[in-house]
Design an enzyme around this catalytic site. Structure first.
Site, short mmCIF file in Angstrom:
data_model
loop_
_atom_site.label_atom_id
_atom_site.label_comp_id
_atom_site.label_asym_id
_atom_site.label_seq_id
_atom_site.Cartn_x
_atom_site.Cartn_y
_atom_site.Cartn_z
N LYS A 170 2.74 16.63 -1.74
CA LYS A 170 2.60 17.36 -0.47
C LYS A 170 2.89 16.36 0.64
O LYS A 170 2.02 15.58 1.06
CB LYS A 170 1.17 17.90 -0.36
CG LYS A 170 1.04 19.15 0.48
CD LYS A 170 1.54 19.05 1.91
CE LYS A 170 0.53 18.43 2.84
NZ LYS A 170 1.09 18.13 4.19
N GLU A 245 -6.72 6.00 0.26
CA GLU A 245 -6.19 4.90 1.08
C GLU A 245 -6.24 5.37 2.52
O GLU A 245 -5.44 6.22 2.93
CB GLU A 245 -4.73 4.60 0.67
CG GLU A 245 -4.57 4.16 -0.78
CD GLU A 245 -5.06 2.75 -1.05
OE1 GLU A 245 -5.48 2.07 -0.09
OE2 GLU A 245 -5.05 2.34 -2.22
N CYS A 279 -1.06 1.09 8.56
CA CYS A 279 -2.48 1.04 8.22
C CYS A 279 -3.03 -0.38 8.24
O CYS A 279 -4.18 -0.60 8.57
CB CYS A 279 -2.71 1.69 6.86
SG CYS A 279 -1.72 0.98 5.55
N GLU A 378 -9.25 3.20 15.30
CA GLU A 378 -7.84 3.00 14.94
C GLU A 378 -6.95 3.72 15.96
O GLU A 378 -7.11 4.92 16.19
CB GLU A 378 -7.59 3.56 13.54
CG GLU A 378 -6.17 3.30 13.06
CD GLU A 378 -5.90 3.90 11.68
OE1 GLU A 378 -6.28 5.06 11.44
OE2 GLU A 378 -5.28 3.21 10.86
P1 NAD Z 1 -3.67 12.69 8.00
O1 NAD Z 1 -4.96 12.44 7.34
O2 NAD Z 1 -3.65 13.53 9.21
O3 NAD Z 1 -2.64 13.40 7.01
C1 NAD Z 1 -2.27 12.81 5.77
C2 NAD Z 1 -1.87 13.90 4.81
O4 NAD Z 1 -3.01 14.70 4.50
C3 NAD Z 1 -0.82 14.86 5.35
O5 NAD Z 1 0.08 15.19 4.32
C4 NAD Z 1 -1.65 16.07 5.76
O6 NAD Z 1 -0.92 17.25 5.74
C5 NAD Z 1 -2.71 16.06 4.68
N1 NAD Z 1 -3.96 16.76 5.03
C6 NAD Z 1 -4.50 16.94 6.25
N2 NAD Z 1 -5.65 17.65 6.16
C7 NAD Z 1 -5.83 17.92 4.85
C8 NAD Z 1 -6.84 18.59 4.12
N3 NAD Z 1 -7.90 19.15 4.71
N4 NAD Z 1 -6.73 18.66 2.77
C9 NAD Z 1 -5.69 18.08 2.16
N5 NAD Z 1 -4.69 17.44 2.79
C10 NAD Z 1 -4.77 17.35 4.13
O7 NAD Z 1 -3.05 11.25 8.26
P2 NAD Z 1 -1.72 10.89 9.08
O8 NAD Z 1 -2.03 11.05 10.53
O9 NAD Z 1 -0.57 11.62 8.46
O10 NAD Z 1 -1.52 9.34 8.72
C11 NAD Z 1 -2.04 8.30 9.47
C12 NAD Z 1 -3.29 7.73 8.80
O11 NAD Z 1 -2.99 7.26 7.49
C13 NAD Z 1 -3.85 6.52 9.53
O12 NAD Z 1 -5.24 6.63 9.62
C14 NAD Z 1 -3.47 5.35 8.63
O13 NAD Z 1 -4.27 4.21 8.74
C15 NAD Z 1 -3.56 5.97 7.29
N6 NAD Z 1 -2.78 5.19 6.32
C16 NAD Z 1 -3.47 4.46 5.37
C17 NAD Z 1 -2.78 3.69 4.46
C18 NAD Z 1 -3.50 2.89 3.41
O14 NAD Z 1 -2.88 2.52 2.43
N7 NAD Z 1 -4.79 2.61 3.56
C19 NAD Z 1 -1.38 3.66 4.49
C20 NAD Z 1 -0.72 4.40 5.47
C21 NAD Z 1 -1.44 5.18 6.37
#
Ligand code: NAD
Length: 485
Positions: A170, A245, A279, A378
């Site tokens: 997804k 993550e 991240c 963040e």
């Molecule tokens: P997000 O949490 O908004 O979305 C991530 C994914 O989750 C998307 O595909 C989204 O559609 C899905 N999602 C959202 N709500 C959901 C739910 N209720 N159930 C299931 N899936 C759902 O994150 P983002 O804004 O896309 O990404 C940025 C974040 O990701 C930042 O906080 C960043 O630090 C983190 N990140 C972490 C790492 C790591 O390895 N620790 C790596 C990259 C990014």
């Protein structure tokens, strides 16, 4: 342009015909209409993945590794196109998107090697032999964010496929484009239909349906901490295996004895590369008091010269932030920094020459204190905080003064101090005298609010497989004879 789901080897619209629109971050104009998945689409994808799983799981590891290497070949053959697509969709500078495409291919090659070298254990005592076998876990749900989407998708797909799982991916709804290049790559490489599936959609719909599906025993999620919490709660009734993550607010500690030239280069790259949408960004620079003023001056001078502009221009160092909503959020943090009394020494606004698009000049705040939101939360954009410290223990205290614990960077020429501080900072990963240089064999992940579980090398394979322990009696064990008298 229309982007459908990819289920069972077929490009299909949503069962109910729902769609959503996606814009690019330079013009913020809609460029694609994307299938918006829901429960029925997830049901379909999980059904075909479940049906395809036994055949893929039965491939011997060498055969799966060969397919993974062919996927890497397919990515390398399309590297330029993948990088251009990613730059267009995410606003990442093209030179950095090229690096991410190369890393995606490397992930598949790496996990091909991990698959064929994976071993199973045996345990022996005088009376008993025990051995462990490892089986693929089943259908894995992979939920990915919008920052470096193609690379992060490969980071989950490669180990899941290497382990023998079938997958439902997804992708993030803001950046679905590069994933649409995957079906052709997978098919050409010999991945059987149904093993690899994509369901696009909004997180709260398609993502939530995947998490709630009882036929998906593993969910690997990368994204925000708040989303991670929701997913853990939704997965709890099914007792799913979760890899989380999540976000970060990583400190970069610079001691007075550090090589300052290198520390400046590295800390700027560490926070401003990938538009700061990273991240592991070292978004809090903690500097020893003796060098603090000089460091702030140097960081500000260099930040002002960082080239912000068209992501497709190879000279660009910071491109456009992914989405107007995210751009507004980052700007709100800049405002919070000003309101809370931090000293803005570089950036803080859209560059004058870029009147449209989600652009922000490299922004440096000095004199940031731990009580300020920009120190603790963040921001996920090109914004860095600089804070002074007086000694090692206060440096550690400041480093640990957030709820996150993903990465840490330490700059010092004192070897003992480097180890001491590395062991005291609450982070899943620490680099000394370096920015984030990844060794794919090592555990990747965070502590505290930055996540749960580790990916990377054998850790990923642990996640996508389950072990079975078999105990064989070599001599009859001593058995109490219940009920014999
Ligand atoms: P997000 O949490 O908004 O979305 C991530 C994914 O989750 C998307 O595909 C989204 O559609 C899905 N999602 C959202 N709500 C959901 C739910 N209720 N159930 C299931 N899936 C759902 O994150 P983002 O804004 O896309 O990404 C940025 C974040 O990701 C930042 O906080 C960043 O630090 C983190 N990140 C972490 C790492 C790591 O390895 N620790 C790596 C990259 C990014």
């Amino acid at each position: 342009m229309r982007l459908p789901h990819y289920i069972g080897g077929m490009h299909v619209p949503s069962a109910d015909g729902a769609e959503f629109e996606v814009a690019d971050p330079v013009t913020n104009k809609v460029y694609a209409t994307v299938a918006a998945g829901g429960e029925r689409d997830i049901d379909d994808a999980v059904a075909v993945a479940t049906a395809a799983f036994p055949r893929w799981a039965a491939f011997d590891t060498r055969r799966r590794a060969t397919v993974l290497n062919r996927i890497a070949d397919g990515i390398e053959a399309r590297a330029a196109k993948i990088a251009e697509t990613e730059t267009f969709d995410t606003g990442l500078p093209i030179t950095q998107a090229r690096g991410q495409a190369a890393r995606a291919a490397e992930n598949f090659r790496f996990f091909a090697d991990v698959a064929v070298t994976m071993h199973e254990d045996a345990f022996r005592t005088p009376g008993q032999l025990g051995y462990v076998t490892r089986d693929p876990a089943g259908v894995a749900g992979l939920i990915t964010p919008w920052n470096t989407p193609f690379m992060l998708e490969s980071w989950k797909l490669a180990p899941a496929l290497a382990a023998g799982c079938a997958v439902v991916l997804k992708p993030a709804e803001w950046t679905p484009l590069s994933a649409s290049l995957l079906p052709e790559i997978m098919t050409e490489a010999g991945v059987p239909d149904g093993v690899f599936n994509i369901v696009h959609g909004i997180g709260e719909q398609a993502g939530a349906a995947l998490v709630a599906h009882p036929g998906v025993p593993r969910i690997s999620f990368t994204g925000e901490t708040t989303t991670g919490r929701l997913i853990m709660a939704a997965a709890a009734p099914h007792l799913k295996g979760l890899s989380m993550e999540l976000g970060g607010k990583s400190p970069c500690l610079i001691f007075a004895d550090a090589d300052l030239d290198k520390a400046v280069d590295s800390s700027l790259f560490g926070v401003f590369s990938l538009n700061g949408e990273r991240c592991t960004a070292g978004s809090r620079i903690l500097a020893e008091r003796q060098i603090y003023d000089e460091l702030v001056t140097r960081l500000a001078a260099r930040a002002k010269r960082i080239r912000v502009g068209d992501p497709s221009d190879p000279k660009t160092e910071i491109g456009a932030l992914v989405h107007p909503e995210h751009y507004a959020r980052v700007l709100s943090y800049v405002q919070a920094g000003r309101d809370e009394g931090a000293r803005l020494v570089a950036g803080g606004a859209r560059p004058a020459k870029l009147p449209t698009g989600n652009y922000l000049a490299a922004t440096v705040f000095a004199d940031v204190t731990p009580g300020m939101r920009i120190f603790r939360e963040e921001i996920f954009g090109p914004v860095v905080c600089v804070t002074p410290f007086d000694n090692e223990s206060s440096a550690i205290e400041l480093a640990n003064a957030t709820s996150y614990g993903l990465a840490a960077y330490i700059w010092t020429s004192d070897l003992s101090r480097a180890h001491r501080v590395a062991h005291s900072v609450q982070s899943g990963m620490t680099w000394v005298n370096s920015h984030n240089v990844r060794d794919l064999r090592t555990p990747f992940g965070g502590v505290k609010s930055s996540g749960l579980g580790r990916e990377g090398g054998p850790h990923s394979l642990d996640f996508y497989t389950q072990t079975r322990m078999v105990h064989i009696a070599l001599t009859p064990p001593k058995t109490p004879r219940f009920g014999s008298e």
